[in-house]
Design a protein around this motif. Structure first.
Motif, PDB file in Angstrom:
ATOM      1  N   MET A   1      -0.863  41.208 -20.976  1.00 45.99           N
ATOM      2  CA  MET A   1      -0.116  41.107 -19.722  1.00 45.99           C
ATOM      3  C   MET A   1      -0.770  40.111 -18.774  1.00 45.99           C
ATOM      4  O   MET A   1      -0.097  39.353 -18.105  1.00 45.99           O
ATOM      5  CB  MET A   1      -0.040  42.483 -19.027  1.00 45.99           C
ATOM      6  CG  MET A   1       1.063  43.348 -19.557  1.00 45.99           C
ATOM      7  SD  MET A   1       2.618  42.474 -19.878  1.00 45.99           S
ATOM      8  CE  MET A   1       3.311  42.342 -18.235  1.00 45.99           C
ATOM      9  N   GLU A   4      -0.040  36.533 -19.691  1.00 44.02           N
ATOM     10  CA  GLU A   4       1.350  36.211 -19.360  1.00 44.02           C
ATOM     11  C   GLU A   4       1.501  35.863 -17.883  1.00 44.02           C
ATOM     12  O   GLU A   4       2.188  34.912 -17.524  1.00 44.02           O
ATOM     13  CB  GLU A   4       2.261  37.392 -19.719  1.00 44.02           C
ATOM     14  CG  GLU A   4       2.439  37.517 -21.214  1.00 44.02           C
ATOM     15  CD  GLU A   4       3.086  38.833 -21.610  1.00 44.02           C
ATOM     16  OE1 GLU A   4       3.756  39.444 -20.757  1.00 44.02           O
ATOM     17  OE2 GLU A   4       2.890  39.236 -22.770  1.00 44.02           O
ATOM     18  N   ARG A   8       2.576  32.340 -16.141  1.00 44.77           N
ATOM     19  CA  ARG A   8       3.724  32.281 -15.233  1.00 44.77           C
ATOM     20  C   ARG A   8       3.326  31.629 -13.906  1.00 44.77           C
ATOM     21  O   ARG A   8       3.986  30.740 -13.409  1.00 44.77           O
ATOM     22  CB  ARG A   8       4.272  33.689 -14.986  1.00 44.77           C
ATOM     23  CG  ARG A   8       5.672  33.690 -14.383  1.00 44.77           C
ATOM     24  CD  ARG A   8       6.197  35.091 -14.148  1.00 44.77           C
ATOM     25  NE  ARG A   8       5.380  35.831 -13.192  1.00 44.77           N
ATOM     26  CZ  ARG A   8       4.681  36.928 -13.476  1.00 44.77           C
ATOM     27  NH1 ARG A   8       4.704  37.440 -14.710  1.00 44.77           N
ATOM     28  NH2 ARG A   8       3.967  37.529 -12.566  1.00 44.77           N
ATOM     29  N   CYS A  17      10.825  32.816 -18.145  1.00 41.44           N
ATOM     30  CA  CYS A  17       9.765  33.817 -18.136  1.00 41.44           C
ATOM     31  C   CYS A  17       9.051  33.853 -19.483  1.00 41.44           C
ATOM     32  O   CYS A  17       9.531  33.309 -20.483  1.00 41.44           O
ATOM     33  CB  CYS A  17      10.288  35.186 -17.736  1.00 41.44           C
ATOM     34  SG  CYS A  17      11.926  35.564 -18.312  1.00 41.44           S
ATOM     35  N   VAL A  18       7.894  34.467 -19.464  1.00 40.74           N
ATOM     36  CA  VAL A  18       7.097  34.553 -20.681  1.00 40.74           C
ATOM     37  C   VAL A  18       7.617  35.734 -21.493  1.00 40.74           C
ATOM     38  O   VAL A  18       7.656  36.869 -21.017  1.00 40.74           O
ATOM     39  CB  VAL A  18       5.609  34.746 -20.337  1.00 40.74           C
ATOM     40  CG1 VAL A  18       4.776  34.826 -21.608  1.00 40.74           C
ATOM     41  CG2 VAL A  18       5.118  33.607 -19.450  1.00 40.74           C
ATOM     42  N   ASN A  19       8.045  35.448 -22.688  1.00 39.88           N
ATOM     43  CA  ASN A  19       8.578  36.501 -23.550  1.00 39.88           C
ATOM     44  C   ASN A  19       7.444  37.253 -24.242  1.00 39.88           C
ATOM     45  O   ASN A  19       7.344  38.462 -24.185  1.00 39.88           O
ATOM     46  CB  ASN A  19       9.534  35.864 -24.559  1.00 39.88           C
ATOM     47  CG  ASN A  19      10.229  36.884 -25.424  1.00 39.88           C
ATOM     48  OD1 ASN A  19      10.419  38.030 -24.993  1.00 39.88           O
ATOM     49  ND2 ASN A  19      10.581  36.501 -26.645  1.00 39.88           N
ATOM     50  N   LYS A  20       6.550  36.469 -24.869  1.00 37.76           N
ATOM     51  CA  LYS A  20       5.392  37.102 -25.495  1.00 37.76           C
ATOM     52  C   LYS A  20       4.271  36.089 -25.679  1.00 37.76           C
ATOM     53  O   LYS A  20       4.501  34.877 -25.672  1.00 37.76           O
ATOM     54  CB  LYS A  20       5.768  37.726 -26.842  1.00 37.76           C
ATOM     55  CG  LYS A  20       6.260  36.733 -27.850  1.00 37.76           C
ATOM     56  CD  LYS A  20       6.484  37.359 -29.219  1.00 37.76           C
ATOM     57  CE  LYS A  20       7.023  36.272 -30.155  1.00 37.76           C
ATOM     58  NZ  LYS A  20       7.347  36.659 -31.462  1.00 37.76           N
ATOM     59  N   VAL A  21       3.067  36.604 -25.804  1.00 36.14           N
ATOM     60  CA  VAL A  21       1.912  35.757 -26.075  1.00 36.14           C
ATOM     61  C   VAL A  21       1.266  36.289 -27.350  1.00 36.14           C
ATOM     62  O   VAL A  21       0.983  37.480 -27.449  1.00 36.14           O
ATOM     63  CB  VAL A  21       0.895  35.805 -24.918  1.00 36.14           C
ATOM     64  CG1 VAL A  21      -0.338  34.960 -25.236  1.00 36.14           C
ATOM     65  CG2 VAL A  21       1.526  35.318 -23.619  1.00 36.14           C
ATOM     66  N   THR A  22       1.095  35.382 -28.330  1.00 33.71           N
ATOM     67  CA  THR A  22       0.494  35.850 -29.583  1.00 33.71           C
ATOM     68  C   THR A  22      -0.693  34.970 -29.942  1.00 33.71           C
ATOM     69  O   THR A  22      -0.894  33.914 -29.341  1.00 33.71           O
ATOM     70  CB  THR A  22       1.503  35.777 -30.757  1.00 33.71           C
ATOM     71  OG1 THR A  22       1.895  34.408 -30.907  1.00 33.71           O
ATOM     72  CG2 THR A  22       2.708  36.648 -30.506  1.00 33.71           C
ATOM     73  N   GLU A  23      -1.427  35.410 -30.928  1.00 33.41           N
ATOM     74  CA  GLU A  23      -2.493  34.571 -31.444  1.00 33.41           C
ATOM     75  C   GLU A  23      -2.117  34.167 -32.850  1.00 33.41           C
ATOM     76  O   GLU A  23      -1.859  35.013 -33.698  1.00 33.41           O
ATOM     77  CB  GLU A  23      -3.814  35.357 -31.431  1.00 33.41           C
ATOM     78  CG  GLU A  23      -5.021  34.447 -31.442  1.00 33.41           C
ATOM     79  CD  GLU A  23      -6.181  35.010 -32.231  1.00 33.41           C
ATOM     80  OE1 GLU A  23      -6.439  36.223 -32.108  1.00 33.41           O
ATOM     81  OE2 GLU A  23      -6.801  34.244 -32.995  1.00 33.41           O
ATOM     82  N   VAL A  30       2.364  30.780 -26.559  1.00 32.33           N
ATOM     83  CA  VAL A  30       3.135  31.398 -25.481  1.00 32.33           C
ATOM     84  C   VAL A  30       4.615  31.107 -25.704  1.00 32.33           C
ATOM     85  O   VAL A  30       5.021  29.950 -25.760  1.00 32.33           O
ATOM     86  CB  VAL A  30       2.698  30.825 -24.109  1.00 32.33           C
ATOM     87  CG1 VAL A  30       3.509  31.453 -22.973  1.00 32.33           C
ATOM     88  CG2 VAL A  30       1.202  31.037 -23.894  1.00 32.33           C
ATOM     89  N   TYR A  31       5.411  32.161 -25.862  1.00 32.27           N
ATOM     90  CA  TYR A  31       6.856  31.993 -26.062  1.00 32.27           C
ATOM     91  C   TYR A  31       7.566  32.151 -24.725  1.00 32.27           C
ATOM     92  O   TYR A  31       7.420  33.166 -24.045  1.00 32.27           O
ATOM     93  CB  TYR A  31       7.374  33.008 -27.074  1.00 32.27           C
ATOM     94  CG  TYR A  31       6.893  32.700 -28.485  1.00 32.27           C
ATOM     95  CD1 TYR A  31       7.686  31.929 -29.335  1.00 32.27           C
ATOM     96  CD2 TYR A  31       5.657  33.154 -28.936  1.00 32.27           C
ATOM     97  CE1 TYR A  31       7.244  31.623 -30.622  1.00 32.27           C
ATOM     98  CE2 TYR A  31       5.204  32.854 -30.209  1.00 32.27           C
ATOM     99  CZ  TYR A  31       6.004  32.087 -31.055  1.00 32.27           C
ATOM    100  OH  TYR A  31       5.564  31.778 -32.319  1.00 32.27           O
TER     101      TYR A  31
END
Ligand SMILES: [Zn+2]
Length: 408
Positions: A1, A4, A8, A17-23, A30-31
């Motif tokens: 969170m 994200e 933003r 907006c930020v949908n999700k953050v992955t590794e 950052v999607y």
């Protein structure tokens, strides 16, 4: 969170907006998705319009976080703009088709002004070419958004690239002391390309141009800026004068070679330097040499007498002095000095224009020296384009894209 909300805030997101953050594979990915509550904004005119469709997903390299590479992912939408037609939406973190986010371009470009581009790449984990693209983005923005409204005095000079094998024509704004334009070669066509770029209207606003007595430039200026005052650059004239003095020294040293080879050895700077810049040893040597009846001493006295010319405030007095000096030089029995005097005579009117508009390329000389250091920082692929890019970036005083967050 947390990541994200940092993304933003630092990107200043309003309609996304930020949908999700992955590794993924050691990278932070950052999607980003559109905020459904907002309408789509046209990237051309900034107006809102109804959505048309969604394009393929794109990826942007972004500023690394804690040394970890960051990638932004988003599928841009297209808008049906009532003014522009169907266009891609405005995306706040990007500019045109660049695969780099705007903040990343600004960060890399900022560092590129300070250290070698290669080093910037190593620090941030990017290839040299990525750094180049970043600089290009920032320079393109600056060139498109700079103000050329108050251009009245321009200075033209040349600079060499690749150890004197390739020349570039440099055009400077003499008031703002900034590089306006750089073009490969030093022909009339080169300079005319600048006037084409500037456009008729701005060309007409130019009141005076300062340059060297280089025929191709003079031709282009007289053709394209018929109303501008042409002022031959003081520093170039002095350089021609010093060349003439040095020629006299070389010829005389050659003649004295068998008789007295030591007499003029290592005396070059004694004759060329301003007398107040000589070291004590040089002063002693000069006063010894002055006692001999040498040709180089006559040339030296003519050089020193020419200095007075620039001190006049009125054109008529300056002209009178120049005519006097011409007589001395042409009766000096020194061919290089005579040649110089005749060159001055041929361009007399444009040289005397200095007393109407006292501009010179003094600032430009400093800038040209700076150019060498700047182009050295860009070292990588020495193409004309990269060379120009580095010069615009370092000497153009270009406006930079504004970011909502200060990354550097
Ligand atoms: Zn539009």
């Amino acid at each position: 969170m947390l990541v994200e909300s940092i993304v933003r805030k630092t990107l200043g997101l309003k309609r996304h907006c930020v949908n999700k953050v992955t590794e993924e594979h050691g990278e932070i990915v950052v999607y980003l998705v559109p905020d459904k509550r907002c309408k789509v904004v046209c990237s051309c005119c900034g107006r809102q319009g109804p959505g048309y469709d969604t394009l393929k997903e794109r990826r942007w390299k972004h500023v690394p976080l804690w040394g970890i590479p960051v990638t932004l992912v988003h599928a841009p939408r297209r808008v049906e703009c009532s003014t522009c037609g169907i266009r891609v939406e405005a995306i706040p973190w990007t500019q045109g088709k660049s695969p780099l986010s705007l903040p990343l371009s600004v960060v890399l470009a900022t560092w590129s002004k300070l250290v070698a581009w290669k080093v910037v790449g190593q620090l941030f984990g990017f290839h040299w070419n990525t750094v180049r693209k970043a600089v290009k983005n920032v320079v393109d923005y600056g060139l498109a958004n700079r103000d050329l409204g108050n251009l009245i005095y321009i200075g033209i000079d040349e600079i060499s690239r690749k150890r004197g094998h390739v020349y570039h024509t440099q055009v400077y704004d003499l008031i703002e002391k900034r590089l306006l334009w750089s073009g490969e070669d030093r022909t009339s066509e080169t300079l005319e390309a600048f006037f084409d770029y500037l456009g008729q209207e701005r060309c007409e606003c130019i009141e005076a141009v300062c340059c060297d007595m280089w025929a191709p430039y003079i031709d282009a200026i007289k053709k394209r800026l018929p109303n501008a005052l042409l002022v031959f650059d003081k520093f170039h004239i002095v350089r021609h004068l010093l060349d003439a003095v040095d020629k006299v020294r070389k010829e005389e040293a050659q003649k004295l070679k068998s008789e007295n080879p030591e007499l003029l050895k290592k005396s070059r700077y004694i004759w060329l330097k301003n007398p107040w810049n000589l070291t004590d040893n040089q002063k002693v040597r000069l006063s010894d040499l002055e006692k001999l009846n040498l040709k180089i001493n006559r040339a030296y006295l003519l050089k020193e007498a020419f200095r007075k010319f620039w001190d006049y405030s009125y054109k008529a007095w300056a002209k009178k002095y120049l005519i006097q000096w011409f007589w001395w030089a042409t009766h000096s029995r020194l061919k290089p000095m005579r040649d110089f005097a005749w060159m001055v005579r041929r361009h007399q009117d444009d040289i005397l224009n200095y007393f109407k508009v006292p501009i010179d390329n003094g600032a430009v000389e400093g800038l040209n020296n700076k150019a060498k250091a700047i182009s050295h920082r860009a070292y990588g692929y020495r193409t004309a384009e990269t060379f120009k890019l580095a010069l615009y970036h370092g000497m153009g005083k270009l406006p930079e894209p504004q970011l909502t967050h200060k990354f550097v």
